[in-house]
Each structure stands twice: as C-alpha cells, then as structure tokens.
Design a protein around this motif. Structure first.
Motif, PDB file in Angstrom:
ATOM      1  N   MET A 143       0.696  -1.171   0.122  1.00  0.00           N
ATOM      2  CA  MET A 143       0.264  -0.107   0.016  1.00  0.00           C
ATOM      3  C   MET A 143       0.905   1.291  -0.050  1.00  0.00           C
ATOM      4  O   MET A 143       1.766   1.296   0.976  1.00  0.00           O
ATOM      5  N   THR A 144       0.589   2.058  -1.103  1.00  0.00           N
ATOM      6  CA  THR A 144       1.601   3.424  -1.020  1.00  0.00           C
ATOM      7  C   THR A 144       1.023   4.535  -0.276  1.00  0.00           C
ATOM      8  O   THR A 144      -0.273   4.487   0.057  1.00  0.00           O
ATOM      9  N   THR A 178      -2.932   5.832   0.597  1.00  0.00           N
ATOM     10  CA  THR A 178      -3.361   5.989   2.000  1.00  0.00           C
ATOM     11  C   THR A 178      -3.693   7.495   2.350  1.00  0.00           C
ATOM     12  O   THR A 178      -4.748   7.658   2.639  1.00  0.00           O
ATOM     13  N   GLU A 179      -3.075   8.239   1.619  1.00  0.00           N
ATOM     14  CA  GLU A 179      -3.136   9.896   1.840  1.00  0.00           C
ATOM     15  C   GLU A 179      -4.397  10.143   1.083  1.00  0.00           C
ATOM     16  O   GLU A 179      -5.179  11.204   1.323  1.00  0.00           O
ATOM     17  N   THR A 180      -4.527   9.594  -0.093  1.00  0.00           N
ATOM     18  CA  THR A 180      -5.803  10.030  -0.846  1.00  0.00           C
ATOM     19  C   THR A 180      -7.130   9.513  -0.331  1.00  0.00           C
ATOM     20  O   THR A 180      -7.965  10.400  -0.264  1.00  0.00           O
ATOM     21  N   VAL A 223      -9.000   4.325  -5.955  1.00  0.00           N
ATOM     22  CA  VAL A 223      -8.806   4.123  -4.521  1.00  0.00           C
ATOM     23  C   VAL A 223      -9.947   3.447  -3.580  1.00  0.00           C
ATOM     24  O   VAL A 223      -9.883   2.863  -2.928  1.00  0.00           O
ATOM     25  N   CYS A 224     -11.306   3.977  -4.225  1.00  0.00           N
ATOM     26  CA  CYS A 224     -12.492   3.304  -3.574  1.00  0.00           C
ATOM     27  C   CYS A 224     -13.459   3.035  -5.009  1.00  0.00           C
ATOM     28  O   CYS A 224     -14.190   3.638  -5.348  1.00  0.00           O
ATOM     29  N   ALA A 228     -13.469   2.672   5.696  1.00  0.00           N
ATOM     30  CA  ALA A 228     -12.324   3.049   5.984  1.00  0.00           C
ATOM     31  C   ALA A 228     -12.496   3.940   7.471  1.00  0.00           C
ATOM     32  O   ALA A 228     -11.881   3.942   8.245  1.00  0.00           O
ATOM     33  N   TYR A 229     -13.740   4.315   7.547  1.00  0.00           N
ATOM     34  CA  TYR A 229     -13.824   5.242   8.738  1.00  0.00           C
ATOM     35  C   TYR A 229     -14.305   4.216   9.949  1.00  0.00           C
ATOM     36  O   TYR A 229     -13.741   4.372  11.059  1.00  0.00           O
TER      37      TYR A 229
END
Length: 230
Positions: free
Chosen positions: A1-2, A6-8, A47-48, A58-59
């Motif tokens: 996982m980059t 994760t940030e996006t 991403v999603c 994710a939440y």
C-alpha cells in the motif's frame, strides 16, 4: 500500500464526513468528497472502487485503529479480564467523533447488498480487541470468542446510538450487563466440563470441535477445517 493511496483515501474520507449527515454514505456524498478533496475522479475510483461504501469501511477501520492506540497507551493490568474487554469496547465507542456517521453506517450495512461488509467490519473489531488483549486460542474458541464479542459490540453500538444519558452512562451499564451475560455462558461451559456425566455426553462433539482451527493466512475471516483426527 503506497503512501499516496493512503493519503488519498484519508483525504476523501475527511472530505466526505461533512456530507454524510445529509446524504449518508451515498454516491452523492462520494461525488462531493471527490470535488471537495480535489481528487481526479479516475483516481478516486481507483482508490475507492465502491465509492462511499469503501469510505464507510475506512471510517470504521480508523475507529478500530484509534481504539488500539488507546489500548496500547492505557495500563489495564489491574483490571479483571472481563473489565479489560469492557474497557476496549468503551474505547472503541469513545473513538467515534461523529455519531451520525455511525448511524448512517448502520443503515448502509443493514442493506442486503452490504450486510456481509458490515458483519466483517464488526468481526474485525472483535478480532482486534481479542488480539490486543493477548488471545492465543487456535481452536474453535477463536471463533466463539469473536462471535460472542461481535454480538456484544453490535448490540452496544445500537444502544449507544439512542442513548442521551449524561456521558453515555446508560450505555456503559448496558455493556456491563451484556458482558455479564457472556460470563454466565462461560461459567456454564466450565460446569459442563467439570460434571462427569455431562462431560462424557459432550466427548464426541468436543472431539469434533478440536478439528476446527483458527484462520491461517486468510486475514482472519473465515477459518479452515483440518479434518478429523484418528
């Protein structure tokens, strides 16, 4: 996982939360998050892939991580084990900053198309708690512990959503009652093992249960069947 991935996802999640109260975990919320986070639509979908459903999961995962971080920082050594479990569930609920986001999540995961995702998320919370508290079981008890705690956690969340008592004291009392119920079951199981007649009656089922092993390399869900022992 980059890190970029994760940030996006985190940027999309934070952008989505203000919209969840109005539109739920819906496509409208996802589109608004993409716009507000200034993320290219193609990147957001990469991403999603399932849009807001992935953000809702994710939440939930973020809440689990916040609970684990608190468990690592707290000293629970003086507590009885049942109280450590209660503390972990309480920490998980106290990690939630947006009750409406959870309320909308329960609605989403009550839908038949997403019920499996919701069940897996709750199972993951129960697994995280047992693992953090040092559970080393590798047989059928691995499953029963997590299944039981999933029921306790799920029912407590529903109670908490409707609780308007001061500092959620009614919820913590409800949680204690549910854990007491579980402990009664464990007490009954111990009595069966100690009873010479009942223990003989359960010898066959117990032997069968011993063939069930915890998951191996499957992310904790589901498990595997090892076959009967000769």
């Amino acid at each position: 996982m980059t890190a970029n991935y994760t940030e996006t996802k985190e940027a999309l999640l934070q952008a989505a939360l203000p919209h969840v109260a109005f539109d739920g975990w819906s496509d409208a919320t996802f589109q608004a998050a993409v716009r507000d986070a200034d993320v290219a639509p193609a990147v957001a979908r990469a991403v999603c892939p399932r849009g807001a459903v992935d953000l809702a999961l994710a939440y939930h995962a973020a809440g689990d991580q916040a609970m684990l971080d608190r468990l690592q920082s707290e000293d629970l050594s003086a507590l009885r084990f049942r109280d450590r479990i209660a503390a972990a569930v309480r920490y998980r609920l106290e990690a939630i900053e947006d009750k409406e986001a959870v309320r909308r999540g329960t609605t989403l995961f009550a839908l038949p198309t997403h019920a499996a995702d919701g069940a897996k998320a709750i199972w993951g919370t129960a697994d995280a708690i047992w693992t953090a508290l040092g559970d080393t079981s590798d047989d059928v008890n691995w499953y029963t512990k997590r299944a039981t705690l999933s029921g306790v956690y799920g029912s407590t969340v529903l109670y908490w959503l409707g609780d308007d008592s001061v500092d959620h004291q009614a919820t913590w009392a409800f949680l204690d009652r549910r854990i007491d119920n579980v402990m009664q079951i464990e007490k009954l199981k111990a009595q069966v093992r100690e009873n010479p007649v009942l223990s003989k009656m359960m010898a066959g089922p117990n032997k069968l249960m011993q063939t069930i092993k915890r998951p191996s390399g499957l992310g904790g869900f589901p498990g595997r069947w090892s076959g009967p022992k000769n």
